[in-house]
Structure formats: C-alpha cells, structure tokens
Motif scaffolding. Structure first.
Motif, PDB file in Angstrom:
ATOM      1  N   CYS A 144       0.824  -1.209   0.000  1.00  0.00           N
ATOM      2  CA  CYS A 144       0.000   0.000   0.000  1.00  0.00           C
ATOM      3  C   CYS A 144       0.860   1.263   0.000  1.00  0.00           C
ATOM      4  O   CYS A 144       0.368   2.349  -0.300  1.00  0.00           O
ATOM      5  CB  CYS A 144      -0.937   0.019   1.211  1.00  0.00           C
ATOM      6  SG  CYS A 144      -2.299  -1.149   1.077  1.00  0.00           S
ATOM      7  N   THR A 145       2.145   1.138   0.346  1.00  0.00           N
ATOM      8  CA  THR A 145       3.048   2.288   0.291  1.00  0.00           C
ATOM      9  C   THR A 145       3.664   2.425  -1.103  1.00  0.00           C
ATOM     10  O   THR A 145       4.409   3.372  -1.359  1.00  0.00           O
ATOM     11  CB  THR A 145       4.201   2.162   1.309  1.00  0.00           C
ATOM     12  OG1 THR A 145       5.113   1.134   0.871  1.00  0.00           O
ATOM     13  CG2 THR A 145       3.694   1.815   2.700  1.00  0.00           C
ATOM     14  N   PRO A 171       6.974   6.906  -1.018  1.00  0.00           N
ATOM     15  CA  PRO A 171       5.797   6.368  -1.712  1.00  0.00           C
ATOM     16  C   PRO A 171       5.374   7.236  -2.897  1.00  0.00           C
ATOM     17  O   PRO A 171       5.418   8.466  -2.799  1.00  0.00           O
ATOM     18  CB  PRO A 171       4.712   6.372  -0.629  1.00  0.00           C
ATOM     19  CG  PRO A 171       5.466   6.329   0.659  1.00  0.00           C
ATOM     20  CD  PRO A 171       6.730   7.091   0.419  1.00  0.00           C
ATOM     21  N   ALA A 224      -0.044   6.060  -3.521  1.00  0.00           N
ATOM     22  CA  ALA A 224       0.069   5.181  -2.351  1.00  0.00           C
ATOM     23  C   ALA A 224      -0.149   5.937  -1.048  1.00  0.00           C
ATOM     24  O   ALA A 224      -0.104   7.163  -1.015  1.00  0.00           O
ATOM     25  CB  ALA A 224       1.444   4.525  -2.359  1.00  0.00           C
ATOM     26  N   VAL A 225      -0.366   5.171   0.038  1.00  0.00           N
ATOM     27  CA  VAL A 225      -0.481   5.820   1.356  1.00  0.00           C
ATOM     28  C   VAL A 225       0.895   6.299   1.807  1.00  0.00           C
ATOM     29  O   VAL A 225       1.919   5.743   1.420  1.00  0.00           O
ATOM     30  CB  VAL A 225      -1.091   4.885   2.436  1.00  0.00           C
ATOM     31  CG1 VAL A 225      -2.522   4.519   2.097  1.00  0.00           C
ATOM     32  CG2 VAL A 225      -0.240   3.647   2.650  1.00  0.00           C
ATOM     33  N   GLY A 226       0.889   7.351   2.613  1.00  0.00           N
ATOM     34  CA  GLY A 226       2.130   7.877   3.161  1.00  0.00           C
ATOM     35  C   GLY A 226       2.935   8.682   2.168  1.00  0.00           C
ATOM     36  O   GLY A 226       4.110   8.972   2.409  1.00  0.00           O
ATOM     37  N   SER A 227       2.330   9.027   1.027  1.00  0.00           N
ATOM     38  CA  SER A 227       3.079   9.764   0.013  1.00  0.00           C
ATOM     39  C   SER A 227       3.041  11.259   0.274  1.00  0.00           C
ATOM     40  O   SER A 227       1.973  11.810   0.564  1.00  0.00           O
ATOM     41  CB  SER A 227       2.502   9.488  -1.377  1.00  0.00           C
ATOM     42  OG  SER A 227       3.148  10.322  -2.323  1.00  0.00           O
ATOM     43  N   SER A 235       0.794  13.095  -2.764  1.00  0.00           N
ATOM     44  CA  SER A 235      -0.630  12.965  -3.073  1.00  0.00           C
ATOM     45  C   SER A 235      -1.369  14.242  -2.657  1.00  0.00           C
ATOM     46  O   SER A 235      -1.113  14.802  -1.594  1.00  0.00           O
ATOM     47  CB  SER A 235      -1.227  11.733  -2.392  1.00  0.00           C
ATOM     48  OG  SER A 235      -0.768  11.647  -1.070  1.00  0.00           O
ATOM     49  N   ARG A 262      -6.093  12.809   0.604  1.00  0.00           N
ATOM     50  CA  ARG A 262      -5.773  11.618   1.379  1.00  0.00           C
ATOM     51  C   ARG A 262      -5.999  10.384   0.510  1.00  0.00           C
ATOM     52  O   ARG A 262      -6.833  10.382  -0.402  1.00  0.00           O
ATOM     53  CB  ARG A 262      -6.616  11.558   2.645  1.00  0.00           C
ATOM     54  CG  ARG A 262      -8.053  11.169   2.409  1.00  0.00           C
ATOM     55  CD  ARG A 262      -8.896  11.423   3.631  1.00  0.00           C
ATOM     56  NE  ARG A 262     -10.224  10.864   3.434  1.00  0.00           N
ATOM     57  CZ  ARG A 262     -10.594   9.656   3.889  1.00  0.00           C
ATOM     58  NH1 ARG A 262      -9.742   8.911   4.565  1.00  0.00           N
ATOM     59  NH2 ARG A 262     -11.808   9.199   3.670  1.00  0.00           N
ATOM     60  N   VAL A 263      -5.254   9.321   0.802  1.00  0.00           N
ATOM     61  CA  VAL A 263      -5.324   8.111  -0.017  1.00  0.00           C
ATOM     62  C   VAL A 263      -5.964   6.991   0.797  1.00  0.00           C
ATOM     63  O   VAL A 263      -5.593   6.757   1.954  1.00  0.00           O
ATOM     64  CB  VAL A 263      -3.904   7.683  -0.473  1.00  0.00           C
ATOM     65  CG1 VAL A 263      -3.956   6.343  -1.184  1.00  0.00           C
ATOM     66  CG2 VAL A 263      -3.298   8.755  -1.374  1.00  0.00           C
ATOM     67  N   VAL A 264      -6.946   6.328   0.208  1.00  0.00           N
ATOM     68  CA  VAL A 264      -7.576   5.168   0.840  1.00  0.00           C
ATOM     69  C   VAL A 264      -7.366   3.968  -0.066  1.00  0.00           C
ATOM     70  O   VAL A 264      -7.673   4.027  -1.258  1.00  0.00           O
ATOM     71  CB  VAL A 264      -9.083   5.410   1.065  1.00  0.00           C
ATOM     72  CG1 VAL A 264      -9.748   4.141   1.577  1.00  0.00           C
ATOM     73  CG2 VAL A 264      -9.300   6.559   2.042  1.00  0.00           C
ATOM     74  N   MET A 265      -6.806   2.891   0.478  1.00  0.00           N
ATOM     75  CA  MET A 265      -6.568   1.696  -0.314  1.00  0.00           C
ATOM     76  C   MET A 265      -7.436   0.565   0.229  1.00  0.00           C
ATOM     77  O   MET A 265      -7.321   0.197   1.402  1.00  0.00           O
ATOM     78  CB  MET A 265      -5.101   1.277  -0.245  1.00  0.00           C
ATOM     79  CG  MET A 265      -4.142   2.428  -0.476  1.00  0.00           C
ATOM     80  SD  MET A 265      -2.936   2.089  -1.750  1.00  0.00           S
ATOM     81  CE  MET A 265      -3.957   2.066  -3.194  1.00  0.00           C
TER      82      MET A 265
END
Lengths: 260, 374
Positions: B68-69, B191, B195-198, B201, B204-207
């Motif tokens: 996810c990262t 990331p 991806a999350v933690g980027s 972005s 916010r990112v939801v995976m």
C-alpha cells in the motif's frame, strides 16, 4: 456593552471528514472515532498517520477519518499495519478492530504483533458480539449472554469462555502499554481519551506495542435502548472486564507526554 | 562477466535486493527457506525491512500493507504456504497493488513432501483465491533465468499494479548453478502519489478492495479485465527450440521443459523432427504460439511434473486439430530424459487420434509403472 471572550469548546475534529457515519443510533463507535481524531489532532499527527480498518462494523472507518487509510482482510489488520510501519517507520500507524476481528479471526496476528513489540497502536472495540453480521456470539460474549448464534445464552460447557484480551496481551514482553477503558459514561470516556493519547505517545516515542481496549455498547444487536445498554455494560461487562492499566512498561511509566 | 556459483533460492533473494526490494516478509518452509534465511541477514545489513512472520497468512498481509506504500516488497513460500496466502492474493489484486511472490513448488496435496513439483500451476494460473482476478505467473528453467525474471517481475508488477508470481519447482530452488547477478538498482524509499504515506498525493489516499455497491464492483472488474487484455498483449514470454521444421512439438515449462530439451535433442540426433515450446509466462499463456503450431505440426506431447494441469490449457487451444499426448510425474517425482524420449517415440509412432484421452492413457501407464499403493 461589555466584551465577551468567545471560546470554542466543542467542534468537529480536523481528523474527521465531513460525512455522516453509518453507525446505529447510540453506538459508541462514533465516540471512539472522535477520541482518536482529537488525540491525533492534539499531537499534530494527522498528516503523518495511516489507519488500518478492520472487517466488521468499522469496515468503513476510512470514510470518516481525514487521513490516509487502508482496509484489511478480516483479522489481519495488525499484519497489514506491520507491513506499513516497517516500510515507513516514521509514520504513526494504528489499527481499529472489533472483537470478532481481533480476538477471533485475528488472534494469531494480534499476539504475534504484540510479541514482536511492533511499533503500532491498536484500538480494540469490545461490544461482546459480531455487530456487522447481526449480533452473533463473539469471543467476548459473556457466559449466559444471548446472541443470534447462542439463542439460549452462551453455554460455557459447549461454547467455552470469553477471552480477556487486555490481560492476555499484557503477558507479552513486546507489549509496552495495554489498557482497558469504557465508553459507557462521561468519566470513562475522559479516561479512555487519556489512554488513547498514551498509546499513541508510546508509538511516537518508539517504546513498543500499545493497545487500548474500549468497552462499548451495541444497542441494536443487544435489543436495548441506549440507556439500558449503558446500564447493562456497567452491570455485566465491567465485572468481567475490569477497566485498568494491564501493562505499563518501565519506559512508558517514565514517559513524558508533551502538551499535557 | 563474473559468474558465481549460487543456489537458486539465494540467487533469487539477492536478485530481488538488487532490484530494489525494500521490505520482505516470509515464513520458513522447505524447499524455499534459504531465500528467507539469506534476506534475514542481508536486508538489515542494507537498512531494509525483514520480518519473519507468524504464518504465511501474516506474511502475505504484511506484504499487503507494505504494498500500500507503493514501495518494492515481496514474500516467498512453498505450496502449502502459498495455499494459505491465497486470501491475501485476492485482496492485493482487488486493491491493485504491485507485489512479487515466489512459490518454490513441492509435492502434494496436503503436507505432501519437500521434493520438486509443478502442481501449483492450477492454483496460481487459474485462480486459487476468490473473485475475478489474474496473477502474472513466470516460470524459470534455470537459476540464471530465475535471477533475470526476478528483476523483471518487480518492473512488471509496478507497470500493471498487479501480483507477479515466480513459479519454480523445488529442484530449481535447491540447485546451484553459475549465474551473473545484476548490479544494484537505486532504491525508491518515498511512496508514489497513488500510495499511502506519500508526500506527493494531493488528497488523502484510501486503499481498499471493498466495493459495496455492485455496479461499482462490476465497473472495477471490467477495468481489471481490460488491463489483463493489455497484459496478454504485452507480457507473453516463451522459448522455442527446433520449432522451424518440427513435425511434433513437446510443451513443458520450468524443470520439466529443461529435461524435455535433453529428450528433444536426443530425438533430433535420431533424425526425428521434434521441437520444444517452453512457456516462460504461464499467465498470460503463450496461446498464440501453441495455436500457430497446431496448424502445422502433427501432434503435441505435454510434459509436466503434475497430473497435467497445463495439459488442459493446451488441449483447449489445439481443439482437436492434432493429437495431444501427455507424460507427467507427480508427488515430487522428476521425469528422466529417457522417459520423455520414450513418450516422444510413442507420439511419433502412435495412432494420431485427435480424440485421444491423453490423461487416461497416461494414467493407465502410471498404474503399471508405479502402482496405486493399494
């Protein structure tokens, strides 16, 4: 005319999206969500946090929190959080899990994560049943408690005994902070917030695994109104699941929390 | 060119590190364990993440989180462990994440044994987990090819945001061969925007793999299937040997293909016009190559270290144009070149019946050869 100082004492936390939750009226998931959002805001961690949602009522938790989120398979949130945290060690990573997810399907993952001293925080909602699927017996269902899959009440002879998760995880050396709090009254909620703050501070300071178990009500599946649910929690759950700090490592006991 | 003598499992581990692997999560299981052991020492040396998980379920879900990262992550296992990982592979596929996994296949079903097998073809090529998704499956036949495919696997996984699986039998994992390892690639540690933690972005990112609204899920599945068409167009890989004038073609992948090559060479020395098709990508399958051969050759022999899991795919492509015969060994047994040579002779001298029950004929032979243990 005298000037009056206007002070905002209650507002929507910045950690929330502008969205109405799908939770049932009276459910304490909303309270737990709010406490997490407030704590992360107070710590200035909102932009640095990645949450891991469970399978269960909180499966859509990522719709309500205003930061990065992933959605785990049933019970596997601690493993998923491990993968994220090990890859991005400076992030604050937490899982939000119910009792079916954490204490039944995911018992292997939670014990292993705690034993490894994984630098993650776990918020564990204990409402003694499977909410999302309609109120079946959970590992936390009390002896004699009626659920949709223990219609005559949990019979310990054939269905075994409830698991006290906080006590269980506290036996592991990797667990730095393990506490149980309750969300059934105002005092309990205030104490719960402090415990959640401590748990996230433990992670931020790299002191080890942290978990806060939150005793919660489930009016819909318990078949009670909110007031009766709160009373039922106090009368039946508190004796079986006493609130308290079950593990405070030496480092955590000496920890200083900034801002408080 | 500096060649080093390295065991397959270790060569793959080293190749993955050189391809920029930043986190590895695994669980010990024979005959894959050296891969995990090697990384347990090397990853921390280079400041990268290594976790020995509590189970294969734990390992694949750690990989799920790490993926996810958007940074390079992998796991490895052997058949029973890969069965456990199927849940995660479905979720990872449903979340569109790049992941590399290595399956060093052993004899089964059940606990089976620790000897070489190819009987995970079906669970990797034709699914295993729930729902509609595909894995890209690559099957090396030598340690060098395993090294080359490992590096490529990460690139392909990222290109399509899909799971790429290296399928090799236990003998390739255990065998030492001279190999040339690639240079170290620069490692990505930030990331990407999706991806999350980027830091890149905008929102916010939801995976997630959840699409609670069925029309939304269907649209997503259409998108995945469309991407798979691209993969089928771009990522088919195979190697042909003596195909130009071949009258009969042996089809085998991995170690079975490599042993078959010895038998094919021996047949050529006898003047028989035999060729070999060795699929490297098992998924997407080299369907067109088989289809074109079916128009011009007199018959096929499929050779596998299983009960004919690829045989069904070949039979379906050839569609009764020419006979398709089968020879396989199961349960951790490896065929000798002589056995395949004998099967080639049977094919050439046989009745050329397109309705042949290849598996039935082979099974009757196997009952004679090894018995049923009853």
């Amino acid at each position: 005319m005298t000037e009056t100082d206007v002070k905002v004492v209650y507002k929507r936390p910045l950690g929330f999206t502008d969205r109405t939750t799908h939770y049932c009226p009276g459910c304490t998931h909303g309270v737990a969500h709010r406490l997490i959002a407030e704590v992360l805001e107070e710590m200035g961690e909102l932009k640095n946090t990645i949450g891991v949602a469970p399978v269960g009522c909180a499966v859509f938790a990522y719709n309500y929190f205003n930061f990065d989120f992933v959605e785990a398979a049933h019970g596997r949130a601690p493993a998923m959080a491990t993968g994220i945290k090990r890859t991005l060690p400076t992030k604050t990573v937490f899982t939000y899990q119910g009792d079916g997810d954490l204490a039944s399907m995911g018992m292997g993952e939670i014990i292993a994560a705690a034993a490894r001293g994984e630098q993650i925080t776990v918020i564990f909602i204990n409402n003694t049943n499977y909410g999302m699927t309609g109120g079946q017996m959970a590992p936390t269902t009390l002896p004699g408690q009626k659920t949709s899959s223990s219609p005559l009440g949990r019979d310990v002879e054939t269905q075994g005994y409830p698991i006290r998760t906080a006590e269980l995880l506290a036996t592991l050396d990797g667990a730095a902070y393990v506490a149980r709090r309750t969300l059934h009254d105002v005092r309990g909620i205030r104490l719960a917030k402090r415990a959640i703050r401590t748990a996230f501070e433990v992670q931020k300071q790299g002191l080890g695994f942290s978990m806060v178990e939150l005793l919660s009500i489930c009016p819909t599946n318990w078949g009670m109104n909110t007031e009766n649910s709160r009373n039922w929690l106090a009368e039946h759950m508190l004796p079986y699941y006493p609130v308290g700090d079950y593990k405070v490592s030496t480092a955590v006991s000496e920890m200083k929390i900034g801002g408080n | 060119m500096a060649l080093e003598l390295i065991k397959g499992n270790i060569a793959i581990a080293e190749a993955a590190m050189r391809a920029g692997l930043i986190s590895y999560f695994g669980y010990p299981i024979t005959p894959q364990t050296e891969l995990l052991e090697h990384l347990s020492a090397r990853m921390p040396e280079l400041g990268r993440a290594f976790v020995q998980a509590e189970s294969e379920l734990g390992a694949i879900n750690m990989v799920y989180g790490a993926a996810c990262t958007g940074l390079r992550t992998m796991t490895s296992s052997s058949s029973p462990g890969v069965s456990l990982m199927q849940e995660g592979l479905s979720y990872i596929s449903g979340t569109e994440l790049p992941v590399v996994i290595v399956d060093v296949v052993r004899g089964g079903p059940g606990l089976g044994n620790i000897a070489p097998s190819q009987a995970d073809y079906t669970q990797l090529v034709h699914g295993g987990g729930h729902g509609e998704y595909h894995l890209i499956v690559l099957a090396p036949a030598s340690v060098q090819e395993a090294v080359d495919l490992t590096g490529m696997a990460f690139d392909i996984a990222e290109k399509y945001r899909m799971v790429v699986c290296l399928l090799l039998d236990g003998s390739l994992g255990q065998m030492m061969e001279p190999v040339e390892l690639p240079e170290f690639k620069p490692v990505r540690t930030t990331p990407p925007a999706w991806a999350v933690g980027s830091p890149d972005s905008k929102e916010r990112v939801v995976m997630t793999s959840i699409n609670i609204d069925p029309p939304t899920q269907e649209r997503f599945n259409v998108k995945m299937m469309t991407r798979w068409q691209e993969v089928e167009k771009n990522e088919v890989r195979y190697k042909g040997y003596y195909l130009e004038d071949a009258e009969y073609v042996v089809v085998g992948f991995g170690t079975a293909g490599r042993i078959a090559l010895s038998a094919v060479r021996a047949a050529r020395e006898q003047g028989l016009k035999i060729g070999l098709l060795r699929p490297i990508s098992l998924s997407p399958f080299p369907t067109k190559a088989v289809d074109e051969l079916a128009d011009r050759v007199k018959g096929f022999l499929v050779v596998e270290m299983s009960n004919g899991q690829m045989l069904d795919d070949i039979t379906s492509i050839v569609a009764r144009r020419v006979p398709v015969e089968f020879y396989g060994r199961m349960g951790g047994m490896v065929p000798y070149p002589d056995e395949i040579a004998s099967a080639i002779n049977d094919l050439v001298q046989g009745e050329h019946d397109v309705d042949v029950d290849a598996r039935g004929k082979w099974l009757a032979k196997m009952r004679e050869l090894v018995g049923t243990g009853e």
